[in-house]
Design an enzyme around this catalytic site. Structure first.
Site, PDB file in Angstrom:
ATOM      1  N   ARG A 144      41.096  42.638  52.559  1.00  0.00           N
ATOM      2  CA  ARG A 144      40.259  42.185  51.444  1.00  0.00           C
ATOM      3  C   ARG A 144      41.096  42.043  50.187  1.00  0.00           C
ATOM      4  O   ARG A 144      41.969  42.877  49.902  1.00  0.00           O
ATOM      5  CB  ARG A 144      39.124  43.170  51.174  1.00  0.00           C
ATOM      6  CG  ARG A 144      38.201  42.745  50.032  1.00  0.00           C
ATOM      7  CD  ARG A 144      37.183  43.818  49.695  1.00  0.00           C
ATOM      8  NE  ARG A 144      37.800  45.050  49.209  1.00  0.00           N
ATOM      9  CZ  ARG A 144      38.249  45.230  47.968  1.00  0.00           C
ATOM     10  NH1 ARG A 144      38.157  44.239  47.076  1.00  0.00           N
ATOM     11  NH2 ARG A 144      38.799  46.364  47.605  1.00  0.00           N
ATOM     12  N   VAL A 145      40.838  40.963  49.450  1.00  0.00           N
ATOM     13  CA  VAL A 145      41.360  40.803  48.096  1.00  0.00           C
ATOM     14  C   VAL A 145      40.178  40.511  47.190  1.00  0.00           C
ATOM     15  O   VAL A 145      39.132  40.051  47.645  1.00  0.00           O
ATOM     16  CB  VAL A 145      42.409  39.665  48.001  1.00  0.00           C
ATOM     17  CG1 VAL A 145      43.676  40.030  48.763  1.00  0.00           C
ATOM     18  CG2 VAL A 145      41.831  38.346  48.501  1.00  0.00           C
ATOM     19  N   SER A 146      40.340  40.790  45.902  1.00  0.00           N
ATOM     20  CA  SER A 146      39.212  40.672  44.984  1.00  0.00           C
ATOM     21  C   SER A 146      38.984  39.264  44.461  1.00  0.00           C
ATOM     22  O   SER A 146      37.855  38.882  44.159  1.00  0.00           O
ATOM     23  CB  SER A 146      39.400  41.638  43.802  1.00  0.00           C
ATOM     24  OG  SER A 146      39.432  42.976  44.262  1.00  0.00           O
ATOM     25  N   THR A 147      40.055  38.460  44.327  1.00  0.00           N
ATOM     26  CA  THR A 147      39.928  37.121  43.746  1.00  0.00           C
ATOM     27  C   THR A 147      40.719  36.107  44.543  1.00  0.00           C
ATOM     28  O   THR A 147      41.579  36.458  45.361  1.00  0.00           O
ATOM     29  CB  THR A 147      40.438  37.108  42.290  1.00  0.00           C
ATOM     30  OG1 THR A 147      41.867  37.303  42.303  1.00  0.00           O
ATOM     31  CG2 THR A 147      39.791  38.213  41.466  1.00  0.00           C
ATOM     32  N   GLN A 180      44.602  36.138  44.511  1.00  0.00           N
ATOM     33  CA  GLN A 180      45.368  37.050  45.355  1.00  0.00           C
ATOM     34  C   GLN A 180      45.460  36.496  46.773  1.00  0.00           C
ATOM     35  O   GLN A 180      44.627  35.687  47.189  1.00  0.00           O
ATOM     36  CB  GLN A 180      44.700  38.435  45.355  1.00  0.00           C
ATOM     37  CG  GLN A 180      44.642  39.078  43.975  1.00  0.00           C
ATOM     38  CD  GLN A 180      43.785  40.328  43.960  1.00  0.00           C
ATOM     39  OE1 GLN A 180      42.662  40.339  44.465  1.00  0.00           O
ATOM     40  NE2 GLN A 180      44.316  41.407  43.376  1.00  0.00           N
TER      41      GLN A 180
END
Length: 200
Positions: free
Chosen positions: A8-11, A14
């Protein structure tokens, strides 16, 4: 038994590639991903992973913070996996539920999850008590109004069956019984008040 990964990445700025590469070195046959904040509960990748895994499977993450943004979120996700009989492995923290140390950590996480639930229940109970003290109604609104409760009692006293009452008012049998009990309680309260001379 299947080994699957979660990244998982937030944005969108990334990249998931580094996590995916590391997860493949850990033997992951399939990798589920999300590009959104870990604070969100509606992560489609994580939902798909939970639906996909079976008891005995292993989920691998690069780090525990990939499972959630807060400690509570991480613990909640770990609990979901544990309840499904799924093992967890976190590369950065060196956690592996298939080892004795990992199983010990699993017990600690389960205890933390239970503690968090108890705190939530206590906070909710305190909020309800405070609301009641201020004269506010808490919880679900009653299915029957006070007038309807009186009608239920009158019809029941007139010989109406519980089944007929449920059909007439469009509610469950439990609701009818609660209404009758409430009516009985109100009568007792009025009789007690009269005996004590209250309200004269």
């Amino acid at each position: 038994m299947t080994v699957v990964g979660y990244a998982r990445v937030s944005t969108d700025h990334q990249q998931l590639a580094a996590q995916e590469d590391l997860l493949r070195t850990q033997g992951c046959e399939r990798i589920f991903t999300d590009t959104m904040s870990g604070a969100r509960e509606d992560r489609p990748g994580l939902t798909q992973l939970v639906d996909y895994v079976r008891p005995g499977d292993t989920v691998v993450v690069v780090a525990l913070d990939r499972l959630g943004r807060s400690l509570t979120g991480v613990i909640r996700t770990i609990e979901t996996l544990t309840e499904a009989g799924v093992l967890l492995r976190s590369v950065r923290e060196g956690i592996d539920y298939s080892t004795p140390t990992g199983r010990m950590l699993a017990g600690i996480f389960a205890a933390l999850a239970e503690y968090e639930r108890e705190l939530m229940h206590e906070r909710a109970a305190a909020a309800r008590a405070a609301a009641r003290a201020r004269g506010r109604h808490t919880g679900r609104p009653p299915r029957l109004t006070e007038d309807q409760v009186r009608q239920v009692r009158a019809l029941r006293d007139g010989g109406e069956s519980i089944t007929d009452l449920t059909r007439s008012f469009g509610v469950s049998r439990a609701t009818i019984y609660r209404a009758l009990n409430r009516a009985d309680l109100n009568i007792v309260e009025l009789e007690t008040a009269a005996a004590l001379g209250v309200g004269r």
